[in-house]
Design an enzyme around this catalytic site. Sequence first.
Site, PDB file in Angstrom:
ATOM      1  N   GLY A 286       0.916  -1.460   0.055  1.00 43.88           N
ATOM      2  CA  GLY A 286      -0.114   0.105   0.153  1.00 43.88           C
ATOM      3  C   GLY A 286       1.191   1.228   0.054  1.00 43.88           C
ATOM      4  N   ASN A 287       0.430   2.592  -0.026  1.00 40.35           N
ATOM      5  CA  ASN A 287       0.764   3.311   0.386  1.00 40.35           C
ATOM      6  C   ASN A 287       0.135   4.152   1.259  1.00 40.35           C
ATOM      7  OD1 ASN A 287      -0.913   5.961  -0.846  1.00 40.35           O
ATOM      8  ND2 ASN A 287      -1.036   4.101  -2.893  1.00 40.35           N
ATOM      9  N   ARG A 288       1.757   5.517   1.927  1.00 42.66           N
ATOM     10  CA  ARG A 288       0.004   5.981   2.719  1.00 42.66           C
ATOM     11  C   ARG A 288      -0.184   7.822   2.421  1.00 42.66           C
ATOM     12  NH1 ARG A 288       6.019   9.013   4.846  1.00 42.66           N
ATOM     13  NH2 ARG A 288       4.016   9.755   5.867  1.00 42.66           N
TER      14      ARG A 288
END
Length: 405
Positions: free
Chosen positions: A201-203
């Site tokens: 995923g990412n932030r």
Amino acid sequence: MNIVVGVTGGIAAYKSVQLVRLLVKAGHDVTVVPTDDALRFVGLPTWEALSHNPVTTSVHDDVARVRHVALGQGADLVVVAPATANTIAKMAAGIADNLLGTTLLATEAPVLIAPAMHAEMWRHPATTANIGTLRDRGVHIVGPAVGELAGGDSGPGRMVEPEEIAEAALALLTPRDLDGVRIAVSAGGTREPLDPVRYLGNRSSGRQGVALAAEAAARGAVVTLVAANISADVLAEARHPSIAVVPVGTAAELADAMADAAVDAQAVVMAAAVADYRPAVVSDRKLTKEGGGVPAIELVETPDIVAGLVSRRRDGQVIVGFAAETPQSEEELVERARRKQQRKGVDLLVVNEVGWERGFESAGNAVHILGDGGEVVATAEGTKREVATAVLDAIVEALAPLRRR
Ligand code: C5P
């Protein structure tokens, strides 16, 4: 924007303390104009401290700058809260025997009043007639609510809560330049599963996309918000009757949802951080250490969603891409954005610098907005809502010639 808050002499004046705070917090320059009576309820230092502006009740102060008319002339909005029966009567008659009265007569800005008085005074035919006069003149009226009044009795006459007044005030400052325009917005970050418990995923928090959806709806748009893994507290800002939220998880789900939403949208905004790669194989069972060794994860590319939307763009549709970059200079930032705009074929590209401490997850943002020739059409820095305003201004501008066709 410049907002004048007139405070008149009712016990509800204490609630306007919160109103002033909310308007200042929303980024506006607020000047409080109390009547002498109002100062018997809440003192002048409180208003000055909260508004960060000098406060006076007198038309004889600051005469050199013609304060008695300057405040009204310079206002983008005048709010009177609480508005007593007396002040409402004076407004209806055009009486200007104090600074608030002269300000109200000198202004061409929208005026919003929040009446507060005893039920008998509210029901009195004189008040009814005065309210009618003000309404006919285009004055906006919020409340009063039915509830407990200062004397312990109850009925219509209670000033509505400051949050409601602030919302009505801010709505009056928002242009309705997207009235009825359909907009599809993607927001958040996709998650590509490895197994039932893990993902790549990412932030991205989704805050910028949610702010875009909220601001678009406030300006009259009908919004579909495709929300990739956004927490409930961030999504709360998008609670609006004109926003439909479609929750998604992966890039593939987001692609499908945006394809659907784009069919009848005049503007498509891809603010989501989409995974560029996903695991080639998704294990049905949790990967464990039992087999020994370190597992290698094979990745495959995800389709570029925005490029797909551009290839299916309908006539008159404006497509906006986002880019998050970690450049070493502003020139590099803009150059990379220019190349991305050309590669993706979007009408507008919004580029922001991200890093460990900036961009993702934070409340603020700073962006450059590039047009379809790769030129910088606007820059914006501030809260994500302020950045959203600049992006929507650029969309309105890009839509204008297309809407005229
Ligand atoms: O190439 P990059 O990922 O920086 O491009 C970002 C822009 O492209 C964003 O608007 C993002 O939503 C979109 N994007 C996409 N599909 C992908 C990756 C990014 O639509 N697979």
